[in-house]
Scaffold this motif. Structure first.
Motif, PDB file in Angstrom:
ATOM      1  N   GLY A 186      -3.075  26.413   5.701  1.00 49.26           N
ATOM      2  CA  GLY A 186      -3.473  25.130   5.140  1.00 49.26           C
ATOM      3  C   GLY A 186      -2.400  24.057   5.263  1.00 49.26           C
ATOM      4  N   SER A 187      -2.515  23.038   4.443  1.00 48.12           N
ATOM      5  CA  SER A 187      -1.582  21.914   4.480  1.00 48.12           C
ATOM      6  C   SER A 187      -1.232  21.476   3.067  1.00 48.12           C
ATOM      7  CB  SER A 187      -2.193  20.744   5.250  1.00 48.12           C
ATOM      8  OG  SER A 187      -3.375  20.300   4.601  1.00 48.12           O
ATOM      9  N   HIS A 188      -0.234  20.650   2.975  1.00 47.35           N
ATOM     10  CA  HIS A 188       0.156  20.098   1.675  1.00 47.35           C
ATOM     11  C   HIS A 188       0.656  18.678   1.879  1.00 47.35           C
ATOM     12  CE1 HIS A 188       4.731  20.299   1.844  1.00 47.35           C
ATOM     13  NE2 HIS A 188       4.341  20.775   3.000  1.00 47.35           N
ATOM     14  N   VAL A 189       0.844  17.954   0.789  1.00 47.26           N
ATOM     15  CA  VAL A 189       1.330  16.576   0.853  1.00 47.26           C
ATOM     16  C   VAL A 189       2.838  16.592   1.063  1.00 47.26           C
ATOM     17  CG1 VAL A 189       1.631  14.433  -0.428  1.00 47.26           C
ATOM     18  CG2 VAL A 189      -0.535  15.660  -0.552  1.00 47.26           C
ATOM     19  N   ALA A 190       3.281  16.030   2.185  1.00 43.72           N
ATOM     20  CA  ALA A 190       4.711  15.999   2.496  1.00 43.72           C
ATOM     21  C   ALA A 190       5.413  14.844   1.797  1.00 43.72           C
ATOM     22  CB  ALA A 190       4.924  15.895   4.001  1.00 43.72           C
ATOM     23  N   GLY A 191       4.681  13.780   1.519  1.00 48.49           N
ATOM     24  CA  GLY A 191       5.309  12.633   0.854  1.00 48.49           C
ATOM     25  C   GLY A 191       4.323  11.505   0.647  1.00 48.49           C
ATOM     26  N   VAL A 192       4.669  10.606  -0.276  1.00 50.04           N
ATOM     27  CA  VAL A 192       3.883   9.396  -0.535  1.00 50.04           C
ATOM     28  C   VAL A 192       4.832   8.211  -0.395  1.00 50.04           C
ATOM     29  CG1 VAL A 192       2.458   8.134  -2.174  1.00 50.04           C
ATOM     30  CG2 VAL A 192       2.373  10.634  -2.130  1.00 50.04           C
ATOM     31  N   ASP A 193       4.572   7.362   0.578  1.00 50.74           N
ATOM     32  CA  ASP A 193       5.476   6.252   0.880  1.00 50.74           C
ATOM     33  C   ASP A 193       4.729   4.929   0.836  1.00 50.74           C
ATOM     34  OD1 ASP A 193       7.798   7.940   1.591  1.00 50.74           O
ATOM     35  OD2 ASP A 193       6.529   8.545   3.267  1.00 50.74           O
ATOM     36  N   SER A 194       5.457   3.877   0.496  1.00 47.76           N
ATOM     37  CA  SER A 194       4.888   2.533   0.559  1.00 47.76           C
ATOM     38  C   SER A 194       5.014   2.005   1.978  1.00 47.76           C
ATOM     39  CB  SER A 194       5.597   1.597  -0.426  1.00 47.76           C
ATOM     40  OG  SER A 194       6.967   1.491  -0.101  1.00 47.76           O
ATOM     41  N   VAL A 195       4.031   1.268   2.410  1.00 50.68           N
ATOM     42  CA  VAL A 195       4.014   0.710   3.767  1.00 50.68           C
ATOM     43  C   VAL A 195       4.337  -0.766   3.676  1.00 50.68           C
ATOM     44  CG1 VAL A 195       2.646   0.331   5.843  1.00 50.68           C
ATOM     45  CG2 VAL A 195       2.295   2.390   4.473  1.00 50.68           C
ATOM     46  N   PHE A 196       5.514  -1.149   4.209  1.00 54.75           N
ATOM     47  CA  PHE A 196       5.918  -2.541   4.071  1.00 54.75           C
ATOM     48  C   PHE A 196       5.314  -3.382   5.187  1.00 54.75           C
ATOM     49  CE2 PHE A 196       8.238  -6.402   4.323  1.00 54.75           C
ATOM     50  CZ  PHE A 196       8.633  -6.677   3.027  1.00 54.75           C
ATOM     51  N   LEU A 197       4.413  -4.283   4.808  1.00 54.38           N
ATOM     52  CA  LEU A 197       3.859  -5.272   5.716  1.00 54.38           C
ATOM     53  C   LEU A 197       3.834  -6.617   4.991  1.00 54.38           C
ATOM     54  CD1 LEU A 197       0.815  -3.312   7.198  1.00 54.38           C
ATOM     55  CD2 LEU A 197       2.946  -3.850   8.369  1.00 54.38           C
ATOM     56  N   ASN A 209       0.821  -1.219   0.000  1.00 53.69           N
ATOM     57  CA  ASN A 209       0.000   0.000   0.000  1.00 53.69           C
ATOM     58  C   ASN A 209       0.851   1.263   0.000  1.00 53.69           C
ATOM     59  OD1 ASN A 209      -2.331  -1.448   0.052  1.00 53.69           O
ATOM     60  ND2 ASN A 209      -3.199  -0.380   1.799  1.00 53.69           N
ATOM     61  N   MET A 210       0.349   2.295  -0.678  1.00 55.59           N
ATOM     62  CA  MET A 210       0.955   3.620  -0.633  1.00 55.59           C
ATOM     63  C   MET A 210       0.134   4.486   0.314  1.00 55.59           C
ATOM     64  SD  MET A 210       3.421   3.152  -2.777  1.00 55.59           S
ATOM     65  CE  MET A 210       4.046   4.802  -3.072  1.00 55.59           C
ATOM     66  N   GLU A 211       0.815   5.276   1.131  1.00 55.04           N
ATOM     67  CA  GLU A 211       0.128   6.173   2.065  1.00 55.04           C
ATOM     68  C   GLU A 211       0.656   7.592   1.913  1.00 55.04           C
ATOM     69  OE1 GLU A 211       0.007   5.065   6.121  1.00 55.04           O
ATOM     70  OE2 GLU A 211      -1.325   3.349   5.786  1.00 55.04           O
ATOM     71  N   VAL A 212      -0.251   8.559   2.063  1.00 54.14           N
ATOM     72  CA  VAL A 212       0.085   9.979   1.947  1.00 54.14           C
ATOM     73  C   VAL A 212       0.295  10.563   3.339  1.00 54.14           C
ATOM     74  CG1 VAL A 212      -0.741  12.233   1.192  1.00 54.14           C
ATOM     75  CG2 VAL A 212      -1.234  10.211  -0.180  1.00 54.14           C
ATOM     76  N   SER A 213       1.337  11.340   3.501  1.00 54.99           N
ATOM     77  CA  SER A 213       1.550  12.072   4.751  1.00 54.99           C
ATOM     78  C   SER A 213       1.401  13.565   4.473  1.00 54.99           C
ATOM     79  CB  SER A 213       2.937  11.779   5.332  1.00 54.99           C
ATOM     80  OG  SER A 213       3.960  12.089   4.412  1.00 54.99           O
ATOM     81  N   PHE A 214       0.731  14.254   5.388  1.00 50.09           N
ATOM     82  CA  PHE A 214       0.446  15.680   5.224  1.00 50.09           C
ATOM     83  C   PHE A 214       1.298  16.516   6.182  1.00 50.09           C
ATOM     84  CE2 PHE A 214      -3.381  13.422   3.939  1.00 50.09           C
ATOM     85  CZ  PHE A 214      -3.662  14.014   2.717  1.00 50.09           C
ATOM     86  N   GLN A 215       1.485  17.774   5.823  1.00 49.21           N
ATOM     87  CA  GLN A 215       2.277  18.684   6.642  1.00 49.21           C
ATOM     88  C   GLN A 215       1.676  20.084   6.560  1.00 49.21           C
ATOM     89  OE1 GLN A 215       6.383  19.541   5.316  1.00 49.21           O
ATOM     90  NE2 GLN A 215       7.037  18.912   7.371  1.00 49.21           N
ATOM     91  N   ASP A 216       1.718  20.797   7.704  1.00 51.52           N
ATOM     92  CA  ASP A 216       1.200  22.169   7.717  1.00 51.52           C
ATOM     93  C   ASP A 216       2.066  23.079   6.855  1.00 51.52           C
ATOM     94  OD1 ASP A 216      -0.761  21.438   9.451  1.00 51.52           O
ATOM     95  OD2 ASP A 216       0.239  22.162  11.253  1.00 51.52           O
ATOM     96  N   LEU A 217       1.401  23.999   6.182  1.00 54.67           N
ATOM     97  CA  LEU A 217       2.124  25.072   5.516  1.00 54.67           C
ATOM     98  C   LEU A 217       2.535  26.107   6.560  1.00 54.67           C
ATOM     99  CD1 LEU A 217      -0.109  25.451   2.344  1.00 54.67           C
ATOM    100  CD2 LEU A 217       2.218  24.559   2.421  1.00 54.67           C
TER     101      LEU A 217
END
Length: 244
Positions: A62-73, A36-44
């Protein structure tokens, strides 16, 4: 009102990217070994409000997308009874020579036999060569006097590679990923070092339709709320501009 307008607009862009990632997860519900890919958010940034009151008074933007990472399980291993299907129990990856000059990696062990220069080699579903622990292409051994692949001998040749941070691998499409600065370099490991190679099975996708549908609803509601704020802020600005 400008702050409200641009903060909400930034929120809409972030929600749209979240929806794109969710759609990609849903499209890979049946992809072997998919993570799975997950989005992490961060405040502007925050700025000081124009006020004479004591203490700090900050206005967010507001906020913006800080990164999109795969979740290894670890995914569920599903039995297929197909001799050339392999699954990894652990955090190791298969190495693939896809002809680009750079080694790629995958958890998809649905392999096949392909001919190259008159010899049978182990390949993945899109024609890339599966590599051994030394980074060499694997020529498929056969049982003596037959053309049947020697699965036990073949199993011992397939290379397994680990990374310090597998979630940092860069996705390349075709169920392949590559090394990045965040993942660390690939390290060849043996099947007995906490990473087991299972023949006649494949690792199921970690994407779950029900979970991803919940994410879709959450993102849509957040997107709608931000859209209403944009509309309201625009209407207020229009009223101000029309004052005489």
């Amino acid at each position: 009102m400008n702050v409200a307008f641009y903060s909400a607009a930034a929120g809409m862009l972030a929600c749209q990217e979240k929806l794109d990632v969710t759609a990609n997860n849903m499209a890979n519900v049946n992809t072997t070994g998919y993570k799975n890919m997950e989005v992490s958010f961060q405040d502007l940034m925050y700025t000081d409000m124009n006020t004479k009151a004591e203490g700090e008074h900050k206005t967010g933007h507001g906020s913006h997308v800080a990164g999109v990472d795969s979740v290894f399980l670890q995914g569920v291993l599903e039995k297929t009874d197909r001799p050339l299907d392999f699954a990894v129990a652990g955090k190791a990856y298969f190495a693939i020579d896809d002809g680009s000059g750079t080694t790629s990696y995958t958890r998809d062990g649905s392999f096949r036999i392909g001919m190259s220069q008159g010899a049978p080699y182990l390949m993945n579903a899109v024609g890339g060569f599966v590599l051994d622990g030394n980074g060499n292409k694997i020529q498929v051994p056969v049982l003596k006097g037959t053309t049947t692949p020697d699965v036990n001998a073949l199993k011992g040749q397939i290379g397994l590679y680990t990374f310090e941070n597998p979630s940092g691998l860069t996705m390349m499409g075709n169920n392949l990923c590559r090394v990045s600065e965040n993942s660390g370099t690939a390290v060849s490991v043996k099947s007995s070092e906490g990473h087991w190679l299972v023949s006649g099975a494949l690792e199921a996708s970690m994407a779950d339709t029900a979970t991803e549908m919940i994410h879709v609803i959450e993102s849509q509601r957040a997107l709608q709320m931000n859209a209403r704020i944009v509309t309201s802020a625009d209407e207020v600005e229009e009223m101000i501009n029309n004052l005489r």
